[in-house]
Design a protein around this motif. Structure first.
Motif: not given
Length: 180
Positions: A89-91, A129-142, A147-151, A168-173
């Motif tokens: 979140l900080y990064a 942790l993984f929910f935060t990582l997922t949101l970070r990937c989506l935000a980076s893609y946006e 390539r942010a979706l690759l992980p 919950a992560g799958a539902a958000v994606v």
């Protein structure tokens, strides 16, 4: 540093949840057997019945942490997961140009809710942790990084074996993809 110290003060206290020792034992069984236990060895009403342990990977991590340092190892693992989540979140906030003082205030404000979800050592810590990582990937893609979706496939392959919060992560994606 003051923010990190305040967050540590909020996250460090740990209560032994009644399920914790089952999670540790199941992880120890997996490590001793060299694979996931497929039949319930502990039930007195359904002993030997097929058992689908959907949190086996988190239990292996708990057993490993406990084996290395006992209860202190479990608390250290919990702190590592919590601070990794907060670090992501900080990064992300820093990458968006948010000023350090505002980030500190956001993290401190989030600490009001942290004791509810971080007071015990449980598999749901991986979902934080993984929910935060997922949101970070989506935000980076946006933000223009395709390539942010690759992980995501790797994250979800791990997450599905760590905690049921993967749904919950799958539902958000899916919601994000549907909105696009």
């Amino acid at each position: 540093l003051m923010t990190a110290a305040a967050l540590f003060r909020v996250v460090a206290p740990t209560i032994a949840d009644p399920d914790l020792w089952g999670h540790v034992k199941f992880g120890q069984d997996i490590l001793a057997n060299g694979g996931v236990v497929r039949h319930d060895p502990y039930s007195y009403t359904a002993a030997g019945a097929e058992w689908i342990n959907h949190e086996w990977l988190s239990e292996v991590s708990f057993a490993t942490a406990y084996g290395l340092a006992g209860p202190s190892g479990l608390i250290a693992l919990k702190l590592a997961l919590c601070f990794a989540t907060l670090g992501i979140l900080y990064a992300w906030l820093r990458s968006r140009g948010v000023r350090l003082i505002l980030i500190a205030l956001i993290l401190l404000a989030s600490s009001v809710l942290l004791p509810v979800s971080t007071g015990t050592v449980r598999p749901h810590l991986y979902t934080l942790l993984f929910f935060t990582l997922t949101l970070r990937c989506l935000a980076s893609y946006e933000a223009g990084r395709p390539r942010a979706l690759l992980p995501l496939p790797i994250l979800f392959a791990l997450w599905v074996n760590l905690h049921g919060g993967v749904l919950a992560g799958a539902a958000v994606v899916l919601a994000w993809a549907g909105a696009r």
